[in-house]
Design a protein around this motif. Structure first.
Motif, PDB file in Angstrom:
ATOM      1  N   UNK A  64      46.200  11.162  50.435  1.00  0.00           N
ATOM      2  CA  UNK A  64      45.288  10.317  51.215  1.00  0.00           C
ATOM      3  C   UNK A  64      45.998   9.729  52.436  1.00  0.00           C
ATOM      4  N   UNK A  65      45.280   8.900  53.197  1.00  0.00           N
ATOM      5  CA  UNK A  65      45.809   8.362  54.449  1.00  0.00           C
ATOM      6  C   UNK A  65      47.019   7.452  54.251  1.00  0.00           C
ATOM      7  N   UNK A  66      47.220   6.941  53.040  1.00  0.00           N
ATOM      8  CA  UNK A  66      48.396   6.107  52.757  1.00  0.00           C
ATOM      9  C   UNK A  66      49.537   6.938  52.168  1.00  0.00           C
ATOM     10  N   UNK A  67      49.354   8.246  52.124  1.00  0.00           N
ATOM     11  CA  UNK A  67      50.300   9.212  51.562  1.00  0.00           C
ATOM     12  C   UNK A  67      50.395   9.138  50.032  1.00  0.00           C
ATOM     13  N   UNK A  68      49.383   8.556  49.408  1.00  0.00           N
ATOM     14  CA  UNK A  68      49.297   8.556  47.950  1.00  0.00           C
ATOM     15  C   UNK A  68      48.842   9.944  47.507  1.00  0.00           C
ATOM     16  N   UNK A  69      49.551  10.514  46.545  1.00  0.00           N
ATOM     17  CA  UNK A  69      49.233  11.856  46.054  1.00  0.00           C
ATOM     18  C   UNK A  69      48.479  11.768  44.742  1.00  0.00           C
ATOM     19  N   UNK A  70      47.460  12.587  44.611  1.00  0.00           N
ATOM     20  CA  UNK A  70      46.747  12.735  43.348  1.00  0.00           C
ATOM     21  C   UNK A  70      46.468  14.220  43.158  1.00  0.00           C
ATOM     22  N   UNK A  71      46.032  14.578  41.962  1.00  0.00           N
ATOM     23  CA  UNK A  71      45.855  15.990  41.640  1.00  0.00           C
ATOM     24  C   UNK A  71      44.479  16.243  41.055  1.00  0.00           C
ATOM     25  N   UNK A  72      43.873  17.319  41.489  1.00  0.00           N
ATOM     26  CA  UNK A  72      42.636  17.804  40.883  1.00  0.00           C
ATOM     27  C   UNK A  72      43.031  19.017  40.047  1.00  0.00           C
ATOM     28  N   UNK A  73      42.690  18.986  38.772  1.00  0.00           N
ATOM     29  CA  UNK A  73      43.093  20.045  37.844  1.00  0.00           C
ATOM     30  C   UNK A  73      41.978  21.078  37.703  1.00  0.00           C
ATOM     31  N   UNK A  74      42.366  22.339  37.743  1.00  0.00           N
ATOM     32  CA  UNK A  74      41.460  23.463  37.526  1.00  0.00           C
ATOM     33  C   UNK A  74      41.797  24.037  36.156  1.00  0.00           C
ATOM     34  N   UNK A  75      40.944  23.781  35.181  1.00  0.00           N
ATOM     35  CA  UNK A  75      41.212  24.209  33.806  1.00  0.00           C
ATOM     36  C   UNK A  75      41.113  25.726  33.678  1.00  0.00           C
ATOM     37  N   UNK A  76      41.919  26.308  32.774  1.00  0.00           N
ATOM     38  CA  UNK A  76      41.825  27.753  32.556  1.00  0.00           C
ATOM     39  C   UNK A  76      40.514  28.101  31.858  1.00  0.00           C
ATOM     40  N   UNK A  77      40.062  29.321  32.055  1.00  0.00           N
ATOM     41  CA  UNK A  77      38.855  29.794  31.369  1.00  0.00           C
ATOM     42  C   UNK A  77      39.273  30.754  30.268  1.00  0.00           C
ATOM     43  N   UNK A  78      38.367  30.967  29.326  1.00  0.00           N
ATOM     44  CA  UNK A  78      38.644  31.907  28.245  1.00  0.00           C
ATOM     45  C   UNK A  78      38.773  33.302  28.803  1.00  0.00           C
ATOM     46  N   UNK A  79      39.749  34.033  28.299  1.00  0.00           N
ATOM     47  CA  UNK A  79      39.951  35.411  28.763  1.00  0.00           C
ATOM     48  C   UNK A  79      38.865  36.303  28.180  1.00  0.00           C
ATOM     49  N   UNK A  80      38.256  37.114  29.053  1.00  0.00           N
ATOM     50  CA  UNK A  80      37.228  38.067  28.619  1.00  0.00           C
ATOM     51  C   UNK A  80      37.482  39.386  29.318  1.00  0.00           C
ATOM     52  N   UNK A  81      38.552  40.055  28.929  1.00  0.00           N
ATOM     53  CA  UNK A  81      38.865  41.349  29.532  1.00  0.00           C
ATOM     54  C   UNK A  81      39.279  41.245  30.982  1.00  0.00           C
ATOM     55  N   UNK A  82      39.905  40.133  31.373  1.00  0.00           N
ATOM     56  CA  UNK A  82      40.342  39.941  32.744  1.00  0.00           C
ATOM     57  C   UNK A  82      41.534  40.854  33.019  1.00  0.00           C
ATOM     58  N   UNK A  83      41.508  41.523  34.157  1.00  0.00           N
ATOM     59  CA  UNK A  83      42.647  42.354  34.556  1.00  0.00           C
ATOM     60  C   UNK A  83      43.166  41.858  35.887  1.00  0.00           C
ATOM     61  N   UNK A  84      44.443  42.019  36.087  1.00  0.00           N
ATOM     62  CA  UNK A  84      45.067  41.568  37.328  1.00  0.00           C
ATOM     63  C   UNK A  84      44.769  42.552  38.452  1.00  0.00           C
ATOM     64  N   UNK A  85      44.572  42.032  39.630  1.00  0.00           N
ATOM     65  CA  UNK A  85      44.348  42.852  40.810  1.00  0.00           C
ATOM     66  C   UNK A  85      45.714  43.307  41.310  1.00  0.00           C
ATOM     67  N   UNK A  86      45.822  44.560  41.711  1.00  0.00           N
ATOM     68  CA  UNK A  86      47.104  45.078  42.181  1.00  0.00           C
ATOM     69  C   UNK A  86      47.570  44.371  43.437  1.00  0.00           C
ATOM     70  N   UNK A  87      48.748  43.758  43.387  1.00  0.00           N
ATOM     71  CA  UNK A  87      49.340  43.092  44.537  1.00  0.00           C
ATOM     72  C   UNK A  87      50.810  42.840  44.241  1.00  0.00           C
ATOM     73  N   UNK A  88      51.554  42.514  45.292  1.00  0.00           N
ATOM     74  CA  UNK A  88      52.957  42.190  45.088  1.00  0.00           C
ATOM     75  C   UNK A  88      53.037  40.920  44.278  1.00  0.00           C
ATOM     76  N   UNK A  89      53.905  40.880  43.286  1.00  0.00           N
ATOM     77  CA  UNK A  89      53.996  39.708  42.430  1.00  0.00           C
ATOM     78  C   UNK A  89      55.373  39.075  42.526  1.00  0.00           C
TER      79      UNK A  89
END
Length: 147
Positions: free
Chosen positions: A115-140
């Motif tokens: 924020x404008x006072x340089x206070x840091x906070x975090x918004x969390x993105x929770x994981x979802x249940x895996x349902x046959x998810x595959x990784x997209x080909x890219x450099x890792x």
């Protein structure tokens, strides 16, 4: 930062002078800025399990911040379970924004809000249940070596 610090980094001008776009070398300043990792078990610089770049201890973070008159290093590049993780007495934070990274991890993701006072906070993105998810080909990220 993407990865972390480098024993070759003596001035922020070095970062400004990096010509872009550029291929990433196997060693040196640019490689370290992309691939180095913090490690609580290390004093100074250590060998990185990834087989590339270095690890650095809390003392390196403290000295870097003092030298460059900074308060916090924010980095990414490393999967952390809760989406963000502090290091070196909250002088460095790893923020990883990809939940369920590559369909292989059950990690949360996070976004850091400053924020404008340089206070840091975090918004969390929770994981979802895996349902046959595959990784997209890219450099890792180079995998950690197994002993």
């Amino acid at each position: 930062m993407h990865g972390g610090l480098s024993p070759e980094l003596t001035s922020m001008e070095q970062v400004k002078r990096i010509h872009r776009p550029v291929d990433i070398p196997d060693q040196g300043l640019l490689c370290d800025l992309l691939w180095s990792d913090p490690d609580n078990e290390v004093q100074g610089w250590g060998e990185n399990e990834r087989g590339v770049s270095f690890t650095f201890g809390p003392d390196v973070v403290t000295n870097f911040l003092k030298k460059h008159e900074l308060d916090l290093i924010c980095r990414a590049h490393q999967v952390v379970e809760d989406g963000y993780e502090f290091f070196a007495k909250r002088q460095l934070v790893t923020v990883f924004s990809a939940p369920n990274y590559c369909g292989e991890f059950d990690n949360s993701g996070a976004m850091m809000i400053v924020d404008e006072t340089l206070m840091c906070s975090f918004q969390i993105l929770k994981p979802v249940e895996k349902k046959g998810v595959t990784a997209v080909g890219r450099q890792s990220t180079p995998p950690k070596k197994t002993m």
